[in-house]
Design a protein around this motif. Structure first.
Motif, PDB file in Angstrom:
ATOM      1  N   ILE A  57       0.871  -1.037   0.244  1.00 15.50           N
ATOM      2  CA  ILE A  57      -0.126  -0.422   0.165  1.00 15.50           C
ATOM      3  C   ILE A  57       1.217   1.144   0.054  1.00 15.50           C
ATOM      4  O   ILE A  57       0.860   1.975  -1.384  1.00 15.50           O
ATOM      5  N   TYR A  60       2.362   1.722  -3.547  1.00 13.87           N
ATOM      6  CA  TYR A  60       2.394   1.302  -4.900  1.00 13.87           C
ATOM      7  C   TYR A  60       1.084   2.382  -4.880  1.00 13.87           C
ATOM      8  O   TYR A  60       1.183   2.931  -5.801  1.00 13.87           O
ATOM      9  N   ALA A  61       0.514   2.680  -3.606  1.00 14.19           N
ATOM     10  CA  ALA A  61      -0.740   3.199  -3.462  1.00 14.19           C
ATOM     11  C   ALA A  61      -0.333   4.591  -2.684  1.00 14.19           C
ATOM     12  O   ALA A  61      -1.224   5.445  -2.997  1.00 14.19           O
ATOM     13  N   GLY A  62       0.660   4.701  -2.251  1.00 14.76           N
ATOM     14  CA  GLY A  62       0.423   5.329  -0.936  1.00 14.76           C
ATOM     15  C   GLY A  62      -0.081   5.370   0.155  1.00 14.76           C
ATOM     16  O   GLY A  62       0.657   5.709   1.033  1.00 14.76           O
ATOM     17  N   THR A  63      -1.097   5.727  -0.082  1.00 15.12           N
ATOM     18  CA  THR A  63      -2.378   5.536   1.903  1.00 15.12           C
ATOM     19  C   THR A  63      -3.484   4.310   1.455  1.00 15.12           C
ATOM     20  O   THR A  63      -3.840   4.562  -0.332  1.00 15.12           O
ATOM     21  N   GLY A  64      -4.444   3.540   2.085  1.00 13.66           N
ATOM     22  CA  GLY A  64      -4.937   2.940   2.250  1.00 13.66           C
ATOM     23  C   GLY A  64      -5.236   2.478   3.658  1.00 13.66           C
ATOM     24  O   GLY A  64      -4.705   2.945   4.778  1.00 13.66           O
ATOM     25  N   ASP A  85      -6.738   0.027  -1.079  1.00  9.96           N
ATOM     26  CA  ASP A  85      -6.150   1.511  -1.501  1.00  9.96           C
ATOM     27  C   ASP A  85      -7.271   1.521  -2.479  1.00  9.96           C
ATOM     28  O   ASP A  85      -8.172   1.226  -3.124  1.00  9.96           O
ATOM     29  N   SER A  86      -7.207   2.791  -2.979  1.00  9.07           N
ATOM     30  CA  SER A  86      -7.091   3.984  -4.066  1.00  9.07           C
ATOM     31  C   SER A  86      -6.211   3.958  -4.996  1.00  9.07           C
ATOM     32  O   SER A  86      -6.159   5.262  -5.639  1.00  9.07           O
ATOM     33  N   GLY A  87      -5.288   3.857  -5.386  1.00 11.09           N
ATOM     34  CA  GLY A  87      -4.064   3.714  -5.704  1.00 11.09           C
ATOM     35  C   GLY A  87      -4.370   3.149  -7.351  1.00 11.09           C
ATOM     36  O   GLY A  87      -5.534   3.405  -8.222  1.00 11.09           O
ATOM     37  N   PRO A  88      -3.358   3.345  -7.862  1.00 15.97           N
ATOM     38  CA  PRO A  88      -3.131   3.161  -9.284  1.00 15.97           C
ATOM     39  C   PRO A  88      -4.174   1.465 -10.164  1.00 15.97           C
ATOM     40  O   PRO A  88      -4.429   1.432 -11.042  1.00 15.97           O
ATOM     41  N   SER A 125      -8.783  -6.084  -8.359  1.00 22.52           N
ATOM     42  CA  SER A 125      -8.584  -4.333  -8.779  1.00 22.52           C
ATOM     43  C   SER A 125      -8.554  -4.555 -10.025  1.00 22.52           C
ATOM     44  O   SER A 125      -8.813  -4.580 -10.827  1.00 22.52           O
ATOM     45  N   GLY A 130      -8.502   1.183  -7.776  1.00 23.90           N
ATOM     46  CA  GLY A 130      -7.630   0.243  -6.854  1.00 23.90           C
ATOM     47  C   GLY A 130      -7.463  -0.725  -6.391  1.00 23.90           C
ATOM     48  O   GLY A 130      -7.793  -1.301  -7.652  1.00 23.90           O
TER      49      GLY A 130
END
Ligand SMILES: Nc1ncnc2c1ncn2[C@@H]1O[C@H](COP(=O)(O)OP(=O)(O)OP(=O)(O)O)[C@@H](O)[C@H]1O
Ligand SMILES: [Mg+2]
Length: 141
Positions: A57, A60-64, A85-88, A125, A130
């Motif tokens: 997290i 790759y996503a920064g936050t979660g 997470d709400s990442g890529p 995913s 995310g």
């Protein structure tokens, strides 16, 4: 069975945004697994899985967030970890869970390792929206 094993409300949510949160999530997971009656070595596996998912997290996503809780399986119960997470997102999940695949120059052992040490493993995913990884370790009967 101990009392905690019957408490469906047992759940911990840890916001993950930095390395220090990975450590906190790992510790919370171990405590909860032990409260649920898992052995120290099983609790270590749970903590390790949390640590790998939380590290992903941050990387790759920064936050979660990581949610650790108790899951009821009828005859038995388990510990469930949800890493969200709400990442890529992940374009090719099959590739991402194969040993040695890494987009960050890592060892690419995180996801395949988590899959191996837990009993159930699910990734959901959507690129651009995310990633959610849900894993369970069942209590041994
Ligand atoms: N939460 C996530 N969001 C986006 N991509 C992810 C996420 N988690 C994993 N991935 C992708 O899946 C790949 C494989 O992850 P995995 O944890 O197995 O290996 P790694 O992080 O690259 O290396 P290691 O965990 O061994 O240090 C990553 O390189 C990354 O491309
Ligand atoms: Mg990783």
């Amino acid at each position: 069975m101990n009392k905690a094993a019957h408490s469906p409300e047992l759940e911990v949510v840890v916001a993950v945004a930095a390395d220090i949160d990975v450590v906190a999530a790992r510790r919370q997971g171990r405590i909860l697994a032990e409260q649920l009656g898992f052995s120290a070595s099983e609790a270590t596996l749970v903590a390790t899985a949390i640590s790998e998912l939380a590290r992903n997290i941050v990387l790759y996503a920064g936050t979660g967030e990581i949610v650790v809780g108790r899951v009821d399986g009828g005859e038995r119960f388990g510990v469930v970890i949800v890493a969200r997470d709400s990442g890529p997102g992940i374009t090719d999940i099959k590739l991402a869970i194969s040993q040695g695949y890494s987009t960050s120059g890592g060892l690419g052992l995180g996801l395949p390792g988590v899959r191996r040490i837990m009993d159930e493993f699910e990734i959901d995913s959507e690129p651009g929206h995310g990633t959610t990884v849900r894993v369970i370790k069942w209590q041994r009967l």
